[in-house]
Every structure is written in structure tokens, then in C-alpha cells.
Design a protein around this motif. Structure first.
Motif, PDB file in Angstrom:
ATOM      1  N   ASP A 107     -37.886  49.167 -44.563  1.00  0.00           N
ATOM      2  CA  ASP A 107     -39.308  49.445 -44.693  1.00  0.00           C
ATOM      3  C   ASP A 107     -39.848  49.937 -43.590  1.00  0.00           C
ATOM      4  O   ASP A 107     -41.011  49.787 -43.341  1.00  0.00           O
ATOM      5  CB  ASP A 107     -39.910  47.648 -44.799  1.00  0.00           C
ATOM      6  N   LYS A 108     -39.170  50.730 -42.877  1.00  0.00           N
ATOM      7  CA  LYS A 108     -39.856  51.633 -41.809  1.00  0.00           C
ATOM      8  C   LYS A 108     -39.210  53.045 -41.966  1.00  0.00           C
ATOM      9  O   LYS A 108     -38.262  53.411 -42.538  1.00  0.00           O
ATOM     10  CB  LYS A 108     -39.349  50.925 -40.404  1.00  0.00           C
ATOM     11  N   GLN A 109     -39.866  53.927 -41.209  1.00  0.00           N
ATOM     12  CA  GLN A 109     -39.661  55.211 -41.190  1.00  0.00           C
ATOM     13  C   GLN A 109     -38.675  55.518 -39.976  1.00  0.00           C
ATOM     14  O   GLN A 109     -39.247  55.083 -38.898  1.00  0.00           O
ATOM     15  CB  GLN A 109     -40.705  56.191 -41.128  1.00  0.00           C
ATOM     16  N   TRP A 110     -37.433  56.331 -39.833  1.00  0.00           N
ATOM     17  CA  TRP A 110     -36.655  56.287 -38.958  1.00  0.00           C
ATOM     18  C   TRP A 110     -36.475  57.836 -38.892  1.00  0.00           C
ATOM     19  O   TRP A 110     -36.513  58.645 -39.794  1.00  0.00           O
ATOM     20  CB  TRP A 110     -35.172  55.814 -39.134  1.00  0.00           C
ATOM     21  N   ASN A 111     -36.159  58.158 -37.459  1.00  0.00           N
ATOM     22  CA  ASN A 111     -35.758  59.722 -37.263  1.00  0.00           C
ATOM     23  C   ASN A 111     -34.644  59.770 -36.571  1.00  0.00           C
ATOM     24  O   ASN A 111     -34.311  59.141 -36.061  1.00  0.00           O
ATOM     25  CB  ASN A 111     -37.157  60.302 -36.219  1.00  0.00           C
ATOM     26  N   TYR A 112     -33.947  60.966 -36.982  1.00  0.00           N
ATOM     27  CA  TYR A 112     -32.516  61.075 -36.654  1.00  0.00           C
ATOM     28  C   TYR A 112     -32.236  62.447 -36.161  1.00  0.00           C
ATOM     29  O   TYR A 112     -33.132  63.338 -36.221  1.00  0.00           O
ATOM     30  CB  TYR A 112     -31.339  60.787 -37.655  1.00  0.00           C
ATOM     31  N   VAL A 113     -31.251  62.501 -35.153  1.00  0.00           N
ATOM     32  CA  VAL A 113     -31.190  63.916 -34.634  1.00  0.00           C
ATOM     33  C   VAL A 113     -29.571  64.000 -34.376  1.00  0.00           C
ATOM     34  O   VAL A 113     -28.967  63.089 -33.998  1.00  0.00           O
ATOM     35  CB  VAL A 113     -31.644  64.283 -33.205  1.00  0.00           C
TER      36      VAL A 113
END
Lengths: 376, 143
Positions: free
Chosen positions: A178-184
């Protein structure tokens, strides 16, 4: 004397620019548009120019005082549709005057700080190639003098890993829990685009990095991230290294609290470089802990009319040492406009013998530092 | 909107071109769009947000209701983004200009007062003082 006069005129010029831009409008749909802290956008071509500059005064106990034009960086970028090009060219330490020495340009150097091309397939997947800031923690990604509150940087971002990576990156965002995540996800080889002299380059110490970063943010409010990287250290502590990092940042109504923690582990240093072995020989405890860790916690509080108070605590334990060094910093900053900041700080440490013989080079410094920095 | 009570009565309409379709937005997504953290619609088309100028009273109201950031906090946020080559949305000086931009630019999104909406654009959301009201087909919300 001439230098002081030039510095005086520079300050007047900056104040004039700041005053003129104080109520300037942000990017309009019109043709050429300039705003302090937002650069010059060349109409609808997608091209833009910008940069930042900083000058600093340092009076550390371990070294003679000096005044430097420490950074002049020029950004050249191009944004069009799904494509984004970014480059940053830097002249570092371009002018310097120090105790007992005349004004010189001899310490100056040129570097290509960043040069990359991004393509976004959508928000979930973007691809980048070139030279970019190594995505470990938060500080390294916004380390420019106008964006940070202190003249000096924390030890955990000043040596354990390469500031830049030349290679490729996949990055994007996704929804989970239920959250937005950022990946690299990223990787790099040698430092082909590093033009700094070896004496100035921290990146020359590292090669063959592979890393991942995951973070969640409420933009402008909160960020929490975790980073992992595997790389090879070449010169000072040779061997394969693994670094695990945690970082968090919170801000509200100009109060800020943030910090980072790193833990570095891996093979024991083999000292393939005899001269490097010599530097550290006197400091190493044979058979001591091969791991390295460090952390910093920094708080910022608004005082009155664009004045801010800053406090930072750091601890750092180098590879081969059995106890950490501690470092405290207190400072003031005056930010009359978001792109312009004046800083003054005092720092001191304890157990500093646990670091390098030159404490300044080891990343810890005791004494006063002041600076002015502007995004243009 | 000099009086706080007047500001509370204002309803903001979030608009896209009348031929755009299928966008399912909530307030969090809207904030990410105007902070340039969300740059693509679900059909991969690039989003072009358009702001009203900083002097426009509806701009401040939109920032408070959607972004939750004060103007100077936003300035600091955009400084950090600028360091990575990311800029704030373009801005226009009037609601008519915003509506014209949205009507003529595929993938664009903007906001105007609900009573200023006409047939050139479609409303995705209404932002009231108490929250978000999803717009129904052909609905008009002009208190």
C-alpha cells in the motif's frame, strides 16, 4: 588585499542577484527563462543550463587556514519526452590562498562530475548510462554545497565508497504494501570518466561496483532507504568490500532530522600497493577487526528570519581499528533565499587517533569553517 | 480569497483534455504528478502538469490541499530536484490559460476553480476543503 576586495564585490553581486530574483516566477511556458536556483531554460528546445558555486574558509587545528573558491560547477542538460541528458562540469579549488602562501590557481582541477543519459519506459522502469552519483544514502546524492547545511561532510560519505559510478543503472518505482517504493540497480567498472588528479580523486580507489538501493519517500517530507553495494577497493585498503547502508530523513516547517549508518565488511586488506601499506602501517593494529562502520545524525532548527541552527554527531570506526572516533559539529546558516546559503560551523572530535595521521585527510577536522554557496 | 472562510468555499477542479480517458487518480498520485515523481499515465503517455503562477490564490490553495507543503518548503524541494535536472511544472498566469493548455496538450493536467470549467476539458477530481470528490461523467460541481 586584492583577494579580499574581489570577495567583497562577489558578495555584493550575489546579494544583488538574490534581491532581483527573490520574487521571480518559476518556469513559464514562454521562450527563454532564467531563475536563480532553477537555471536557464532555452524555450521548448529542452536544453537548459545552470550550476552552482561555493567558496569556503577553513581554519582547522591540524592544518594552516585557507580560503578557497572550492567549486564552480556548470550543468548542461536536455529533457525531451522520455529522454533526459544531464552533465556537470566542475572546476574545483580554482583559487586558493592560505597561511603564508600567495593566491594561487595551482591547486585547481577540472572534473566531469556527471554525464548520463536516461530513458524512461514508464515510471516503473528507467534506464541510465554514463557517470552518475553512487546511490548510497541520501547525502551523496545531494552533496552540492548549496543543498547541504554544513561546509564539511560526514565521514561516512567521505571515503568508504566511490562518490561516482561510471556504468549503467535501472531505476523506477512500484507499489507494494500500500505504498510507493523506489528502486535502483546499478553497476560500474573502472572510472573511465574520472579526470581528477589522483591526489583529489576518491573514486580512483574503487572499481567494479554492483549495488542496489530501495527507498520510500513522501516527497519534501520524509525518506527512508536501504542500500547495499559490493565493490573492489584498489589502493588504501585493497580487497573486495561489501557495504550495507541505512538512511532516514524527515523535515517539517524547516525543522530537519536525518542520519545515515554504514557497515562495511569483506576480505582483509592485502596491501598490493606497498606505498599505501606504508601510510597506514603505524596505525594498524595487527589482526584487528577488518570491518568498518560509521554513522551520523544531524538536526536543523529554524531560528529567526532565515537563520538556522545545525548540530551533528558522527562516529566512525575504520578498518583495522578497535574503537571509533567521535565528531561533533555545531553551526549556523543564513539562507536568505533557498538557492543561497551562508554557513559557519565549529567542529571537534575525540579518539581521533583512531583515524588517519592527517585527520583532515582522514575525514575528520577540528576547528572553524565557513562558506557561501549559491545555485545559479 | 482574502478571508479564510472564502478559501474554504472554493472548489478546485483537476482537469485533463476532454478526449483523455481512463485516468484513475487519487490525491497522493496527484501530489506525485505535481512534484514530478510520477511522470507517466497508465498508458505510458508522458504527463505534462501545468501550474498556476505562484501569485495566483488558487495555486496556494492547491499546494495546501494536495502537496501539503508551504511555498518556501517547495522552493527547497525544487532546489534538490534541480541538482538532478528535474524542474517544477511550467506555470501560466490565468485559469483560462491553464484550461487552454490542458485542452490543447495531450497528456497534460491542470487545475482551475470548479466554476470556471467549460466543455474544452474534463474534470477528474474536485478538491474541496474537506477532501477529494471523484468527478462523475458529465458532472458539474459549482457551489
Amino acid at each position: 588585499m586584492h583577494f579580499k576586495r574581489r570577495l567583497y564585490w562577489l558578495l555584493i553581486l550575489l546579494a544583488w542577484i538574490a534581491n532581483g530574483q527573490a520574487r521571480a516566477e518559476e518556469g513559464s511556458t514562454e521562450a527563454w527563462h532564467y531563475r536563480l536556483g532553477q537555471g536557464l531554460r532555452l524555450g521548448d528546445s529542452g536544453l537548459w543550463l545552470g550550476g552552482y558555486a561555493s567558496a569556503r574558509v577553513e581554519d582547522y587545528r591540524q592544518s594552516p587556514w585557507r580560503i578557497q573558491l572550492s567549486d564552480v560547477s556548470l550543468f548542461v542538460g536536455w529533457n525531451k519526452g522520455a529522454w533526459r541528458f544531464f552533465s556537470e562540469f566542475e572546476v574545483g579549488d580554482g583559487l586558493q590562498i592560505s597561511n603564508g602562501r600567495a593566491l594561487t590557481t595551482g591547486a585547481g582541477y577540472f572534473d566531469l562530475e556527471r554525464l548520463y543519459l536516461d530513458h524512461a519506459f514508464d515510471d516503473r522502469l528507467k534506464i541510465r548510462g554514463g557517470k552518475f552519483l553512487t546511490p548510497i544514502g541520501r547525502w551523496n546524492l545531494i552533496h552540492a554545497d548549496p543543498l547541504v547545511w554544513t561546509t564539511s561532510s560526514p565521514m561516512v560519505v567521505e571515503g568508504p565508497f566511490a562518490v561516482h559510478t561510471t556504468g549503467g543503472m535501472l531505476h523506477g518505482s512500484f507499489n507494494a504494501w500500500d505504498k510507493q517504493w523506489n528502486y535502483v540497480l546499478y553497476g560500474g567498472g573502472r572510472n573511465e570518466l574520472d579526470f581528477k588528479p589522483a591526489s583529489e580523486s576518491k573514486d580512483a580507489n574503487f572499481e567494479n561496483i554492483r549495488g542496489v538501493r530501495l527507498f520510500h519517500e513522501a516527497p519534501g517530507r520524509f525518506l527512508a532507504g536501504i542500500s547495499y553495494a559490493h565493490y573492489e577497493e584498489k589502493i588504501y585498503r585493497p580487497g573486495d568490500k561489501n557495504l550495507l547502508g541505512l538512511d532516514a530523513f524527515w523535515t517539517r516547517k524547516h525543522y530537519e532530522l536525518g542520519g545515515e549508518f554504514i557497515y562495511r565488511f569483506g576480505s582483509r586488506s592485502t596491501y598490493r600497493n606497498p606505498s599505501a601499506r606504508g601510510i597506514d602501517q603505524a596505525l594498524d593494529d595487527a589482526g584487528a577487526n577488518p570491518d568498518q562502520w560509521g554513522l551520523y545524525v544531524q538536526g536543523v532548527a529554524p531560528l529567526y528570519d532565515h537563520w538556522f541552527a545545525i548540530a551533528r554527531y558522527e562516529a566512525f570506526q575504520r578498518e583495522g581499528k578497535s574503537s571509533p572516533a567521535h565528531h561533533w559539529l555545531g553551526g549556523l546558516a543564513y539562507r536568505p533565499l533557498p538557492p543561497l546559503v551562508f554557513k559557519l560551523e565549529y567542529s571537534f572530535g575525540s579518539d581521533n587517533a583512531a583515524l588517519a595521521p592527517s585527520k583532515v585527510q582522514g575525514g575528520i577536522a577540528e576547528g572553524f569553517a565557513a562558506s557561501i554557496a549559491v545555485l545559479f | 480569497m482574502a478571508c479564510p472562510a472564502c478559501a474554504e468555499q472554493v472548489v478546485i477542479a483537476v482537469i485533463v483534455g476532454k478526449n483523455e480517458h481512463g485516468y484513475n487518480l487519487d490525491k497522493a498520485s496527484l501530489a506525485r504528478i505535481f512534484l514530478r515523481k510520477m511522470n507517466h499515465w497508465s498508458n505510458r503517455q508522458i504527463i505534462q502538469p501545468i501550474n498556476l503562477s505562484t501569485a495566483h490564490p488558487l495555486r496556494r490553495l492547491f499546494s495546501e490541499r494536495v502537496l501539503g507543503l508551504e511555498p518556501d518548503e517547495l522552493d527547497e524541494f525544487w532546489n534538490d530536484q534541480y541538482f538532478h535536472g528535474i524542474f517544477p511544472p511550467y506555470s501560466v498566469v490565468s485559469e483560462e490559460a491553464a484550461m487552454r493548455f490542458v485542452a490543447e496538450s495531450p497528456g497534460s493536467i491542470g487545475y482551475i476553480s470548479a466554476c470556471a470549467v467549460d466543455g474544452r476539458v474534463k474534470v477528474l477530481l474536485y478538491l474541496t476543503a474537506s477532501g477529494v470528490v471523484r468527478a462523475g461523467e458529465g458532472s458539474r460541481y459549482c457551489p
